[in-house]
Design an enzyme around this catalytic site. Structure first.
Site, PDB file in Angstrom:
ATOM      1  N   LYS A 107      16.812  99.822 -18.879  1.00  0.00           N
ATOM      2  CA  LYS A 107      16.195  98.558 -19.319  1.00  0.00           C
ATOM      3  C   LYS A 107      15.082  98.827 -20.332  1.00  0.00           C
ATOM      4  O   LYS A 107      14.336  97.930 -20.706  1.00  0.00           O
ATOM      5  CB  LYS A 107      15.619  97.794 -18.113  1.00  0.00           C
ATOM      6  N   LYS A 166      12.369 100.294 -19.766  1.00  0.00           N
ATOM      7  CA  LYS A 166      11.096 100.055 -19.071  1.00  0.00           C
ATOM      8  C   LYS A 166      10.704 101.344 -18.369  1.00  0.00           C
ATOM      9  O   LYS A 166      11.549 102.062 -17.848  1.00  0.00           O
ATOM     10  CB  LYS A 166      11.274  98.970 -17.992  1.00  0.00           C
TER      11      LYS A 166
END
Ligand code: C2G
Length: 128
Positions: free
Chosen positions: A44, A46
């Protein structure tokens, strides 16, 4: 027994996350959270401050959360809905429309995202 499912990273847990979990829990009798693993977070794009184990430990301490399962990829949601006999899938409305394919399996609800707080904002504020 109405079962609710949501997913997220829930890093640097803040009141916007808790408000989502509180509202999601009010939609049924049991709330299951699919918590993004550290590996899936990388997918993601992240990078969580807290490890998966610590984010899981924190989430499990929240009264609104009944069960935490690992979110390992984008493809597991249908299987999870079937495996856990989910009635309602919930996400913040920054995801509006992205998971409508789940409407074939359960109710899909996008809740208004809490404004004024985000993990990104916390990190930026702490840097300054
Ligand atoms: N959220 C919110 N208000 C905020 C911040 C987050 O309502 N101020 C909600 C998001 O909309 C999401 C949940 O809290 O429903 C978790 O947010 P994140 O941890 O940022 O999760 P995200 O990276 O969006 O991952 O497969 C779905 C993904 O795993 C979702």
């Amino acid at each position: 027994m109405t079962k609710v499912l949501t997913y997220g990273t829930f890093d640097l847990l803040h009141w916007g996350h808790v408000h989502l979990l509180e509202r999601a829990s009010q939609l049924g009798d049991e709330l299951i959270v699919g918590l993004s693993t550290d590996e899936f977070n990388a997918e993601k794009h992240k990078e969580a401050y807290h490890s998966y184990e610590h984010r899981k430990y924190i989430l499990e301490a929240i009264r609104y959360v009944d069960k935490v399962i690992p979110e390992k990829d984008w493809e597991q949601k249908i299987k999870d809905v079937q495996k856990y006999d989910i009635d309602v899938f919930v996400m913040g409305d920054d995801w509006k429309g992205k998971f409508d394919f789940l409407k074939d399996y359960c109710e899909v609800i996008y809740l208004p995202r809490t404004t004024g707080i985000s993990t990104t904002q916390i990190k930026q504020d702490l840097e300054n």
